[in-house]
Scaffold this motif. Structure first.
Motif, PDB file in Angstrom:
ATOM      1  N   GLU A  45     -58.747  14.997  36.062  1.00 40.40           N
ATOM      2  CA  GLU A  45     -57.756  14.602  37.080  1.00 40.40           C
ATOM      3  C   GLU A  45     -56.758  15.743  37.086  1.00 40.40           C
ATOM      4  O   GLU A  45     -56.477  16.098  38.432  1.00 40.40           O
ATOM      5  CB  GLU A  45     -56.915  13.266  36.553  1.00 40.40           C
ATOM      6  N   ARG A  46     -56.474  16.360  36.102  1.00 42.71           N
ATOM      7  CA  ARG A  46     -55.539  17.541  36.135  1.00 42.71           C
ATOM      8  C   ARG A  46     -56.068  18.689  37.083  1.00 42.71           C
ATOM      9  O   ARG A  46     -55.454  19.373  37.817  1.00 42.71           O
ATOM     10  CB  ARG A  46     -54.833  18.068  34.856  1.00 42.71           C
ATOM     11  N   LEU A  47     -57.259  18.582  36.888  1.00 45.59           N
ATOM     12  CA  LEU A  47     -58.220  19.904  37.569  1.00 45.59           C
ATOM     13  C   LEU A  47     -58.328  19.420  38.930  1.00 45.59           C
ATOM     14  O   LEU A  47     -59.042  20.473  39.741  1.00 45.59           O
ATOM     15  CB  LEU A  47     -59.451  20.212  36.893  1.00 45.59           C
ATOM     16  N   GLY A  48     -58.106  18.320  39.610  1.00 40.79           N
ATOM     17  CA  GLY A  48     -58.391  17.666  40.747  1.00 40.79           C
ATOM     18  C   GLY A  48     -59.886  17.454  40.909  1.00 40.79           C
ATOM     19  O   GLY A  48     -60.208  17.660  42.017  1.00 40.79           O
ATOM     20  N   LEU A  49     -60.686  16.909  40.032  1.00 40.29           N
ATOM     21  CA  LEU A  49     -62.027  16.964  40.000  1.00 40.29           C
ATOM     22  C   LEU A  49     -62.464  15.205  40.098  1.00 40.29           C
ATOM     23  O   LEU A  49     -63.485  14.945  40.005  1.00 40.29           O
ATOM     24  CB  LEU A  49     -62.789  17.381  38.901  1.00 40.29           C
ATOM     25  N   LEU A  50     -61.295  14.391  40.179  1.00 42.83           N
ATOM     26  CA  LEU A  50     -61.660  13.066  40.108  1.00 42.83           C
ATOM     27  C   LEU A  50     -60.896  12.472  41.350  1.00 42.83           C
ATOM     28  O   LEU A  50     -59.841  12.803  41.769  1.00 42.83           O
ATOM     29  CB  LEU A  50     -61.194  12.393  38.971  1.00 42.83           C
ATOM     30  N   SER A  51     -61.552  11.567  42.131  1.00 41.25           N
ATOM     31  CA  SER A  51     -61.134  10.854  43.074  1.00 41.25           C
ATOM     32  C   SER A  51     -60.154   9.796  42.591  1.00 41.25           C
ATOM     33  O   SER A  51     -60.156   9.530  41.488  1.00 41.25           O
ATOM     34  CB  SER A  51     -62.154  10.251  44.020  1.00 41.25           C
ATOM     35  N   MET A  52     -59.655   8.925  43.614  1.00 44.17           N
ATOM     36  CA  MET A  52     -58.884   7.876  43.006  1.00 44.17           C
ATOM     37  C   MET A  52     -59.779   6.707  42.454  1.00 44.17           C
ATOM     38  O   MET A  52     -59.325   5.944  41.571  1.00 44.17           O
ATOM     39  CB  MET A  52     -58.237   7.078  44.339  1.00 44.17           C
ATOM     40  N   ALA A  53     -60.989   6.698  42.797  1.00 41.44           N
ATOM     41  CA  ALA A  53     -61.668   5.842  42.033  1.00 41.44           C
ATOM     42  C   ALA A  53     -62.573   6.335  40.484  1.00 41.44           C
ATOM     43  O   ALA A  53     -63.417   5.926  40.000  1.00 41.44           O
ATOM     44  CB  ALA A  53     -63.196   5.399  42.829  1.00 41.44           C
ATOM     45  N   MET A  54     -62.056   7.454  40.273  1.00 45.31           N
ATOM     46  CA  MET A  54     -62.327   8.204  39.242  1.00 45.31           C
ATOM     47  C   MET A  54     -63.745   8.667  39.140  1.00 45.31           C
ATOM     48  O   MET A  54     -64.637   8.608  38.306  1.00 45.31           O
ATOM     49  CB  MET A  54     -61.891   7.576  37.816  1.00 45.31           C
ATOM     50  N   ALA A  55     -64.108   8.994  40.316  1.00 46.19           N
ATOM     51  CA  ALA A  55     -65.613   9.676  40.546  1.00 46.19           C
ATOM     52  C   ALA A  55     -65.429  11.064  40.665  1.00 46.19           C
ATOM     53  O   ALA A  55     -64.398  11.473  41.489  1.00 46.19           O
ATOM     54  CB  ALA A  55     -66.189   8.971  41.729  1.00 46.19           C
ATOM     55  N   SER A  56     -66.423  11.967  40.584  1.00 44.75           N
ATOM     56  CA  SER A  56     -66.121  13.308  40.781  1.00 44.75           C
ATOM     57  C   SER A  56     -66.087  13.640  42.140  1.00 44.75           C
ATOM     58  O   SER A  56     -66.847  13.026  42.984  1.00 44.75           O
ATOM     59  CB  SER A  56     -67.558  14.052  40.201  1.00 44.75           C
ATOM     60  N   THR A  57     -65.149  14.638  42.649  1.00 43.60           N
ATOM     61  CA  THR A  57     -64.988  15.093  43.892  1.00 43.60           C
ATOM     62  C   THR A  57     -65.926  16.487  44.016  1.00 43.60           C
ATOM     63  O   THR A  57     -65.854  16.993  45.064  1.00 43.60           O
ATOM     64  CB  THR A  57     -63.514  15.429  44.069  1.00 43.60           C
ATOM     65  N   SER A  58     -66.428  16.751  42.762  1.00 47.64           N
ATOM     66  CA  SER A  58     -67.230  18.119  42.835  1.00 47.64           C
ATOM     67  C   SER A  58     -68.699  17.794  42.825  1.00 47.64           C
ATOM     68  O   SER A  58     -69.100  17.258  41.752  1.00 47.64           O
ATOM     69  CB  SER A  58     -66.921  18.977  41.706  1.00 47.64           C
ATOM     70  N   ALA A  59     -69.420  18.243  44.040  1.00 45.41           N
ATOM     71  CA  ALA A  59     -70.919  17.787  43.707  1.00 45.41           C
ATOM     72  C   ALA A  59     -71.601  18.599  42.469  1.00 45.41           C
ATOM     73  O   ALA A  59     -72.364  18.117  41.831  1.00 45.41           O
ATOM     74  CB  ALA A  59     -71.589  18.388  44.968  1.00 45.41           C
ATOM     75  N   VAL A  60     -70.869  19.887  42.499  1.00 46.57           N
ATOM     76  CA  VAL A  60     -71.445  20.635  41.155  1.00 46.57           C
ATOM     77  C   VAL A  60     -71.261  19.913  39.832  1.00 46.57           C
ATOM     78  O   VAL A  60     -72.123  19.778  38.967  1.00 46.57           O
ATOM     79  CB  VAL A  60     -71.059  22.032  41.004  1.00 46.57           C
ATOM     80  N   LEU A  61     -69.800  19.436  39.617  1.00 42.57           N
ATOM     81  CA  LEU A  61     -69.656  18.852  38.530  1.00 42.57           C
ATOM     82  C   LEU A  61     -70.899  17.552  38.247  1.00 42.57           C
ATOM     83  O   LEU A  61     -71.287  17.307  37.341  1.00 42.57           O
ATOM     84  CB  LEU A  61     -68.186  18.312  38.455  1.00 42.57           C
ATOM     85  N   GLY A  62     -70.879  16.598  39.288  1.00 40.08           N
ATOM     86  CA  GLY A  62     -71.547  15.583  39.365  1.00 40.08           C
ATOM     87  C   GLY A  62     -73.042  16.104  39.104  1.00 40.08           C
ATOM     88  O   GLY A  62     -73.452  15.223  38.282  1.00 40.08           O
ATOM     89  N   GLY A  63     -73.449  16.989  39.659  1.00 44.54           N
ATOM     90  CA  GLY A  63     -75.069  17.361  39.489  1.00 44.54           C
ATOM     91  C   GLY A  63     -75.251  17.789  37.822  1.00 44.54           C
ATOM     92  O   GLY A  63     -76.216  17.444  37.416  1.00 44.54           O
ATOM     93  N   VAL A  64     -74.320  18.761  37.458  1.00 45.19           N
ATOM     94  CA  VAL A  64     -74.121  19.146  36.049  1.00 45.19           C
ATOM     95  C   VAL A  64     -74.439  17.936  34.988  1.00 45.19           C
ATOM     96  O   VAL A  64     -74.911  17.752  34.175  1.00 45.19           O
ATOM     97  CB  VAL A  64     -73.278  20.056  35.595  1.00 45.19           C
ATOM     98  N   ILE A  65     -73.505  16.871  35.503  1.00 44.53           N
ATOM     99  CA  ILE A  65     -73.176  15.702  34.661  1.00 44.53           C
ATOM    100  C   ILE A  65     -74.497  15.045  34.605  1.00 44.53           C
ATOM    101  O   ILE A  65     -75.251  14.664  33.606  1.00 44.53           O
ATOM    102  CB  ILE A  65     -72.098  14.899  34.962  1.00 44.53           C
ATOM    103  N   LEU A  66     -75.223  14.605  35.754  1.00 42.93           N
ATOM    104  CA  LEU A  66     -76.607  14.187  35.864  1.00 42.93           C
ATOM    105  C   LEU A  66     -77.600  14.843  35.144  1.00 42.93           C
ATOM    106  O   LEU A  66     -78.449  14.227  34.440  1.00 42.93           O
ATOM    107  CB  LEU A  66     -76.953  14.143  37.315  1.00 42.93           C
TER     108      LEU A  66
END
Length: 175
Positions: A45-66
């Motif tokens: 959240e502090r890095l601005g990488l989560l939306s209000m629904a607490m989903a990744s706002t970064s495609a790269v972060l989401g892809g890396v987690i997957l």
């Protein structure tokens, strides 16, 4: 199951108390994992990488987690943890410790196996959204299937492949 085994050696009240102690150890492990997840959420959240629904706002972060969650599905650690989560009786037969202290230690250890089995799958909540009820139910059903169905290990490998492919596609599109 723990209380039933203990009841053969002790009185019903002692067995029940130690079963609660076992549960306390198990819950302490999950509380530690929950704390780590909250700290990760705060950092994202502090890095601005989560939306209000607490989903990744970064495609790269989401892809890396997957991708990482998919790779984890194929590790020996995942298989070992899944084996004990699939069969609590196997866990109890291999890791039995007598007494109240033993009950707590066994609860900690069993909780560790369960966290080890599922932690990366729970990290997927940061991809689909921690507040997304459909995503949560989907992950819950998958975890239950992986642990309870006779083909759970094959399901784990299939999910791993799908997660790796999905993560790679998302990363490739993002860069």
């Amino acid at each position: 199951m723990y209380a039933t085994i203990r009841h053969k050696d002790e009185t019903a009240s002692r067995a029940a108390i130690d079963a609660w102690i076992f549960l306390a150890g198990y819950l302490v492990t999950w509380a530690g994992f929950s704390l780590a997840a909250v700290l990760a959420q705060w950092a994202l959240e502090r890095l601005g990488l989560l939306s209000m629904a607490m989903a990744s706002t970064s495609a790269v972060l989401g892809g890396v987690i997957l991708l990482a969650a998919g790779l984890y599905q194929f590790t020996p650690l995942k298989r070992a943890c899944l084996r004990y989560c699939e069969s609590p009786l196997l866990f109890l037969s291999r890791h039995w410790r007598p007494g109240t202290r033993g009950a707590f230690r066994m609860g900690l250890r069993h909780g560790s196996y369960c966290v080890g089995c599922c932690w990366f799958l729970m990290a997927l909540l940061f991809v689909g959204g921690v507040m997304n009820l459909v995503w949560i139910i989907g992950l819950m059903l998958y975890v239950a299937g992986e642990k309870l169905l006779p083909f759970g290990r094959r399901l784990s490998y299939a999910a791993g492949g799908i997660l790796i492919l999905s993560g790679a596609i998302i990363i490739a599109r993002a860069v």
